[in-house]
Design an enzyme around this catalytic site. Structure first.
Site, mmCIF file in Angstrom:
data_model
loop_
_atom_site.group_PDB
_atom_site.id
_atom_site.type_symbol
_atom_site.label_atom_id
_atom_site.label_comp_id
_atom_site.label_asym_id
_atom_site.label_seq_id
_atom_site.Cartn_x
_atom_site.Cartn_y
_atom_site.Cartn_z
ATOM 1 N N CYS A 129 0.818 -1.212 0.000
ATOM 2 C CA CYS A 129 0.000 0.000 0.000
ATOM 3 C C CYS A 129 0.852 1.262 0.000
ATOM 4 O O CYS A 129 0.396 2.319 -0.443
ATOM 5 C CB CYS A 129 -0.953 0.007 1.194
ATOM 6 N N GLU A 182 -3.994 -9.679 7.118
ATOM 7 C CA GLU A 182 -3.195 -9.356 8.303
ATOM 8 C C GLU A 182 -3.540 -7.982 8.864
ATOM 9 O O GLU A 182 -3.637 -7.804 10.082
ATOM 10 C CB GLU A 182 -1.705 -9.409 7.943
ATOM 11 N N MET A 183 -3.738 -6.996 7.975
ATOM 12 C CA MET A 183 -4.042 -5.645 8.450
ATOM 13 C C MET A 183 -5.407 -5.600 9.135
ATOM 14 O O MET A 183 -5.595 -4.899 10.131
ATOM 15 C CB MET A 183 -3.971 -4.653 7.294
#
Length: 442
Positions: free
Chosen positions: A51, A192-193
Site C-alpha cells: 500500500c 493481516e491488516m
C-alpha cells in the site's frame, strides 16, 4: 561482476496515494515476464508492491536497465513512462543494497518498526522464485535482507514501540469518537491488516466487530477469533448501515464502496455519522464518498500525523538500526565484489589440478600396474599438494582484492602470470619433468 544491482521504486514519500494507486502492481506476473526475457539485458527481478510502495529490484547490464524497467512498469498499468518518472527513485549498487536492507528492517516505512513489510518482502521473493525470476545475486541479496531485518529487531528496540497502520487507523477513530464502547465497527477484508485492526479495536473497547470478506470462511474465522459477526460480501451494502466505523483493507483492483451506495446507507441510518478509514492501495472506497454530509473518509496518507507522534520514541533506536544496515550493506558489497575474483580462483585451481592429473597419469604409466590403494594414496597426495600450493596465492589475492581499489589489477596479473586465459596447459608446464628425466638418463 559485469552486471549491476538496481532498485527502482516509488513510495509514500515520493508519491501520493492517488499516484501509488495508479501504479500499484497487485499482480506482478505480467511485469516479471516482461522484464526478464531469456538472454536479454536483465537477468533477475523481484517486485515488491504494498500500500505504501512499489519497488523493483533488478540485476542487469548497462545504464538502460532503469528505463527498461520503467517502460514495462508503466505499460503494465496502461500508462506512459513519462507519467511515472516524476515520482520514481533509482538506486544502484551498494545504494540499492542499503535501501533494500532499510526497507526490510522497516526503517523506510511510514510506521518505522512495523512488522508487516518483512512478510510482504518475503512473499514478493517467494513469488519471484516461483516464476524463476531470481538467480545467484538476488537470492543472496534477499536472504541477506531477511537476516539483517532479524538482526535489527534482535539488537535494537526499533520495533518495541512501533505502531502499525492498523493501529494508527484505530487511534484516529478514537480521536473522532472518543469513548468507543457505544459504537460498532466493520472490517472489510480479512487479511493481516484487518486482523491487527480487530485487535486494536477490541483493546479500545469497541462494542461489536463485523467482518465482511469475499471468502466467507476466512471472514468467519476472523470474526470468531474476536467474538464478532461474519457478513456475507454480497450483503455488504445492506449491513453497512449498522456500522459506525468502517476500516477497509482488501486487495481489490477497483473501489468496492461508491458514493451512490453510501447515500442509501445514510438514509437508513437517518444521517448518523459514518467514519471510513481506507488503508488499501488501490483504494477500496471512492474518494467522492467524502463529499457526502455526515461521512468522514480518511485514507492511508491521512494517518501520517498519528504516526509522526510515535516517531520521536524510536529515533535513537532507529539510529542504531541504521548502523547495522550500513555495516551489513558493506559486507554484502564485499561479497558482490568477490564475484569478480571467483572465476580467476576457479581457473587457477583447475589449472593446477589439470597439471597434477597429467603428471599422475605419466607417473602411473612409468610405474606400471599399481594396486587401488596406491593409486588412491597418490591421488590424495596430489589433491593436498594442489590445495597447499595454491593456498598462499589465493589468500594474498583475496586480501589485496578486498583492501585495495585496484583489485582488478591483481586479477589481470594473476591471469597473465599463470596463463589462465589459454585453454590448454602450456608445453613448458612439464619442463621440470623433462629436465629431471634427462638427468636420470645421463
Amino acid at each position: 561482476m559485469d552486471q549491476e544491482i538496481y532498485l527502482i521504486g516509488l513510495n509514500h514519500r515520493t508519491a501520493s496515494v492517488e499516484v501509488r494507486e495508479r501504479f500499484a502492481l497487485t499482480d506482478c506476473t505480467v511485469l516479471e515476464q516482461g522484464v526478464v526475457p531469456t538472454g536479454d539485458d536483465i537477468s533477475e527481478v523481484v517486485i515488491l508492491s504494498t500500500c505504501n510502495r512499489v519497488e523493483i529490484m533488478a540485476v542487469g547490464n548497462g545504464p538502460g536497465v532503469p528505463a527498461r524497467v520503467l517502460d514495462c512498469w508503466a505499460a503494465a498499468r496502461g500508462q506512459k513512462r513519462s507519467d511515472l518518472e516524476p515520482f520514481v527513485y533509482v538506486h544502484k549498487g551498494i545504494d540499492a543494497v542499503r535501501h533494500l536492507f532499510s526497507v526490510a528492517s522497516s526503517l523506510d516505512s511510514m510506521v518505522v518498526g512495523e512488522p508487516q513489510i518483512l512478510g510482504q518482502l518475503k512473499d514478493a521473493y517467494r513469488k519471484a522464485v516461483g516464476r524463476n525470476a531470481t538467480r545467484v545475486v538476488l537470492n543472496r541479496l534477499l536472504h541477506k535482507a531477511f537476516s539483517v531485518a532479524k538482526r535489527v529487531r534482535t539488537e535494537t528496540g526499533v520495533a518495541s514501540s512501533a505502531v502499525s497502520i492498523s493501529y494508527a487507523a484505530v487511534e484516529l477513530a478514537k480521536r473522532i469518537f472518543g469513548e468507543m464502547s457505544q459504537y460498532k465497527a466493520m472490517l472489510i477484508g480479512a487479511g493481516e491488516m484487518a486482523e491487527l485492526a480487530a485487535t486494536h479495536l477490541l483493546n479500545s473497547g469497541i462494542r461489536e466487530i463485523m467482518v465482511a470478506n469475499r471468502t466467507f470462511e476466512r471472514g468467519l474465522q476472523l470474526a470468531r477469533q474476536f467474538k464478532g459477526e461474519a457478513v456475507l460480501f454480497q450483503d455488504l451494502s445492506v449491513r453497512l448501515a449498522e456500522a459506525d466505523i468502517i476500516i477497509s483493507s482488501t486487495g481489490a483492483h477497483e473501489p468496492i464502496i461508491r458514493a451512490r451506495d453510501i447515500k442509501d446507507v445514510l438514509k437508513r441510518r437517518k444521517n448518523r455519522p459514518m467514519f471510513f478509514i481506507d488503508i488499501a492501495v488501490p483504494r477500496d472506497i471512492d474518494p467522492d464518498v467524502n463529499n457526502l454530509d455526515n461521512v468522514y473518509l480518511y485514507d492511508i496518507d491521512d494517518l501520517k500525523e498519528v504516526v509522526e507522534e510515535n516517531m520521536a520514541q524510536r529515533r535513537d533506536e532507529a539510529a542504531k538500526a541504521r548502523s547495522i544496515v550500513e555495516e551489513e550493506a558493506g559486507n554484502f558489497a564485499k561479497w558482490l565484489k568477490s564475484l569478480d575474483l571467483q572465476p580467476t580462483i576457479v581457473d587457477l585451481l583447475r589449472r593446477s589440478e589439470r597439471i597434477a592429473q597429467d603428471e599422475l597419469a605419466r607417473t602411473l604409466k612409468r610405474l606400471g600396474p599399481v594396486d587401488d590403494a596406491t593409486r588412491e594414496a597418490l591421488q590424495a597426495m596430489l589433491c593436498a599438494i594442489v590445495k597447499k600450493v595454491n593456498h598462499e596465492p589465493i589468500t594474498f589475492l583475496k586480501r589485496r582484492f578486498d583492501e585495495e581499489e585496484a583489485g582488478t589489477r591483481y586479477i589481470d596479473i594473476t591471469r597473465r602470470m599463470f596463463n589462465l586465459d589459454c585453454d590448454d596447459v602450456p608445453d613448458d608446464a612439464h619442463s621440470d619433468r623433462k629436465h629431471t628425466q634427462q638427468r636420470d638418463d645421463a
